[in-house]
Design a protein around this motif. Structure first.
Motif, short mmCIF file in Angstrom:
data_model
loop_
_atom_site.label_atom_id
_atom_site.label_comp_id
_atom_site.label_asym_id
_atom_site.label_seq_id
_atom_site.Cartn_x
_atom_site.Cartn_y
_atom_site.Cartn_z
N ARG A 72 0.10 2.51 -7.15
CA ARG A 72 -0.13 1.25 -7.06
C ARG A 72 -1.21 1.11 -5.90
O ARG A 72 -1.56 1.85 -5.07
N THR A 73 -1.82 0.03 -6.37
CA THR A 73 -3.03 -0.43 -5.62
C THR A 73 -3.12 -2.05 -5.57
O THR A 73 -2.47 -2.62 -6.29
N ASN A 74 -4.08 -2.50 -4.69
CA ASN A 74 -3.96 -4.28 -4.65
C ASN A 74 -5.09 -4.79 -5.66
O ASN A 74 -6.21 -4.25 -5.74
N PRO A 75 -4.56 -5.69 -6.55
CA PRO A 75 -5.44 -6.21 -7.43
C PRO A 75 -6.60 -7.06 -6.69
O PRO A 75 -6.17 -7.61 -5.63
N LYS A 76 -7.55 -7.26 -7.25
CA LYS A 76 -8.70 -8.00 -6.79
C LYS A 76 -8.79 -9.39 -7.32
O LYS A 76 -9.33 -10.26 -6.86
N CYS A 77 -8.17 -9.56 -8.01
CA CYS A 77 -8.16 -10.86 -8.89
C CYS A 77 -7.04 -11.93 -8.38
O CYS A 77 -5.69 -11.36 -8.37
N PRO A 78 -7.17 -13.06 -7.82
CA PRO A 78 -6.01 -14.10 -7.70
C PRO A 78 -5.23 -14.47 -8.88
O PRO A 78 -4.22 -14.86 -8.67
N GLY A 81 -1.65 -11.14 -13.08
CA GLY A 81 -0.17 -11.21 -13.23
C GLY A 81 0.08 -12.63 -14.15
O GLY A 81 1.17 -12.62 -14.72
N THR A 82 -0.68 -13.63 -13.93
CA THR A 82 -0.72 -14.76 -14.78
C THR A 82 -1.69 -14.79 -15.89
O THR A 82 -1.20 -15.18 -16.96
N CYS A 83 -2.59 -14.75 -15.57
CA CYS A 83 -3.75 -14.37 -16.69
C CYS A 83 -3.51 -13.13 -17.55
O CYS A 83 -2.99 -12.06 -16.99
N GLY A 84 -3.72 -13.32 -19.00
CA GLY A 84 -3.45 -12.08 -19.63
C GLY A 84 -4.54 -11.34 -19.81
O GLY A 84 -4.62 -10.21 -20.72
N GLY A 85 -5.78 -11.57 -19.22
CA GLY A 85 -7.11 -10.65 -19.41
C GLY A 85 -6.87 -9.21 -18.97
O GLY A 85 -7.25 -8.36 -19.55
N CYS A 86 -6.33 -8.75 -17.78
CA CYS A 86 -6.03 -7.58 -17.37
C CYS A 86 -4.55 -7.21 -17.37
O CYS A 86 -3.76 -8.02 -16.92
N GLN A 87 -4.31 -5.79 -17.42
CA GLN A 87 -2.89 -5.47 -17.36
C GLN A 87 -2.73 -4.45 -16.07
O GLN A 87 -1.28 -4.25 -15.80
N TRP A 88 -3.69 -3.78 -15.80
CA TRP A 88 -3.66 -2.77 -14.93
C TRP A 88 -4.52 -2.77 -13.44
O TRP A 88 -4.72 -1.75 -12.77
N ALA A 372 -11.35 10.06 -24.54
CA ALA A 372 -11.24 8.59 -24.33
C ALA A 372 -12.55 8.37 -23.25
O ALA A 372 -13.26 9.04 -22.86
N ALA A 373 -13.06 6.91 -23.73
CA ALA A 373 -13.96 6.20 -22.86
C ALA A 373 -13.74 5.26 -22.25
O ALA A 373 -13.09 4.27 -23.21
N ASP A 374 -13.65 4.81 -21.21
CA ASP A 374 -13.24 3.55 -20.47
C ASP A 374 -14.07 2.54 -20.45
O ASP A 374 -14.80 2.06 -19.60
N MET A 375 -14.30 1.82 -21.79
CA MET A 375 -15.02 0.43 -21.62
C MET A 375 -14.48 -0.69 -20.93
O MET A 375 -15.35 -1.28 -20.52
N PHE A 376 -13.22 -0.63 -20.66
CA PHE A 376 -12.56 -1.78 -19.99
C PHE A 376 -11.75 -1.27 -19.15
O PHE A 376 -10.33 -1.46 -19.02
N PRO A 377 -12.08 -0.99 -17.92
CA PRO A 377 -11.21 -0.80 -16.72
C PRO A 377 -10.29 -1.87 -16.39
O PRO A 377 -10.81 -3.11 -16.60
N GLN A 378 -9.42 -1.68 -15.87
CA GLN A 378 -8.33 -2.81 -15.27
C GLN A 378 -7.61 -3.39 -16.65
O GLN A 378 -6.67 -4.14 -16.65
N THR A 379 -7.81 -2.92 -17.79
CA THR A 379 -6.91 -3.16 -18.86
C THR A 379 -6.69 -1.95 -19.67
O THR A 379 -7.14 -0.62 -19.35
N TYR A 380 -5.71 -1.88 -20.63
CA TYR A 380 -5.20 -1.02 -21.43
C TYR A 380 -6.11 -0.47 -22.34
O TYR A 380 -5.93 0.61 -23.22
#
Length: 391
Positions: A72-78, A81-88, A372-380
């Motif tokens: 686990r690490t600390n998310p940077k976005c306030p 958890g409510t916004c569905g844009g990022c999951q990870w 795999a190529a990670d075009m979208f970090p912080q998402t699945y």
């Protein structure tokens, strides 16, 4: 403990973003069943409540983290958890990368029956501030945001740390403050690209002006993928057939190295852009040309001899970068009749990629490599790059 409340250890991450574990409750009918839990991390020990029961799995709601994972690490976005844009955002980047590679491996094994260990994944040079293209929606008050997690409600945002600084500043601080957006509409924003950081934007699906041409959202990973493609084209004057070519993103760098290129795409704006970019360098349309035509219609026309992109010669390499739905089994079978020595396939869905690789395998191609190529970090979300060879 409530009958619908369980302790569970998260073992892995699934495509879709949820953590996955196995319920261990000998006195329960759910003992041994797989459970999917949003916003969990591999190694977490959780207290969960069952929110949905399927035939072979259940979905759980996280009540509390009994033992947090070291991943686990600390998310940077306030808004995480409510916004569905990022999951990870709560998961460290190494775990994100390894999980995407494992998701790819599992899909290939399950759908294509290909047992292979993918090459090391292509990491994003930036894990935040990388995204130069984004779709946002307008909420009831006209403010821009993303859909809430597992909902069609719009969460208005005042920050989005995965956007490039220029795009975040213009979208959230500039365009939004000076523009009244109609309720419940979707908008596409993207930087112009290169050294031009101006922002284009349009309302999607309004039947108005020509749409903005497609551009990859992560310029750093896009360049790494261009280099990866060049690594597998060994002939300096190879004949390259680029299907779903867009604005020539993958094939123009090859043309600049001497390859002959023919590209096909259904999007008028992208084809105009591809030809314009080539004309800025050369007027040689014998070496390079792009044509507006659906990719699979182009393949059918080649089969019938109505289109001869390289005169009487077959392509050496076929480049594929289809939409999420992939090429399709029938399309892959048709494409394989063109008998290119190699097919280089860039996919944004590991399931449809696996289905298409299975069809190619049946048509006489074997998988040379995949990663795999990670075009979208912080998402699945993940891109996958596969190289197929004939014979």
């Amino acid at each position: 403990m409530n009958v619908d409340t369980y302790h569970i250890t998260i073992e892995s991450l699934a495509f879709g973003g949820d953590g996955v574990g196995t319920i261990e409750a000998p006195q329960s009918s759910l003992n041994g069943i797989r459970c999917f839990v949003p916003f969990s991390a591999p190694g977490d020990v959780l207290s969960i409540r069952i929110r949905h029961r399927g035939k072979r799995f259940v979905r759980g709601e996280l009540l509390s983290i009994e033992i947090p994972s070291p991943n686990r690490t600390n998310p940077k976005c306030p808004h995480f958890g409510t916004c569905g844009g990022c999951q990870w955002q709560h998961i460290d980047y190494t775990t994100q990368l390894n999980s995407k590679s494992e998701i790819l491996r599992q899909n290939l094994a399950r759908i294509a029956t290909i047992d292979v260990t993918p090459e090391e994944p292509i990491a994003s040079p930036r894990v935040y501030a990388y995204r130069s293209r984004a779709r946002l929606r307008s909420g009831e008050n006209g403010r821009l945001g993303y859909h809430a997690a597992s909902s069609h409600n719009v969460i208005a945002i005042d920050r989005c740390p995965v956007l490039t600084p220029d795009l975040e500043k213009r979208v959230i601080g500039g365009i939004e403050s000076s523009t009244e957006f109609p309720h419940d509409s979707q908008f596409l924003f993207q930087e112009m690209g290169g050294n031009d950081h101006r922002v284009q934007w349009e309302r999607i699906g309004n039947g108005g002006d020509e749409p903005i041409g497609f551009r990859q959202a992560n310029e750093g990973v896009n360049k790494l993928l261009q280099n990866e493609i060049a690594r597998f084209i060994t002939q300096s004057e190879a004949r390259v057939l680029d299907l779903y070519c867009g604005d020539g993103n993958l094939s123009l760098p090859l043309a600049r190295q001497g390859c002959r290129v023919r590209g096909f795409d259904i999007a008028t704006s992208s084809i105009k852009q591809a030809n314009r970019l080539w004309r800025e360098r050369s007027t040689d349309t014998h070496q390079v040309s792009y044509q507006r035509l659906d990719a699979m219609e182009a393949v059918k026309a080649m089969q019938q001899g109505a289109i001869r992109p390289f005169d009487a010669e077959r392509p050496d390499v076929i480049l594929l970068d289809p939409p999420r739905s992939g090429v399709g089994s029938e399309g892959m079978q048709a494409l394989c009749t063109l008998k290119a020595q190699r097919i280089l396939y860039l996919s944004c869905d590991p399931a449809t990629l696996s289905r298409d690789l299975k069809s190619a395998s049946a048509a006489g191609y074997h998988l040379l490599t995949v990663r795999a190529a990670d075009m979208f970090p912080q998402t699945y979300h993940l891109e996958s790059f596969a190289v197929l060879e004939r014979g």
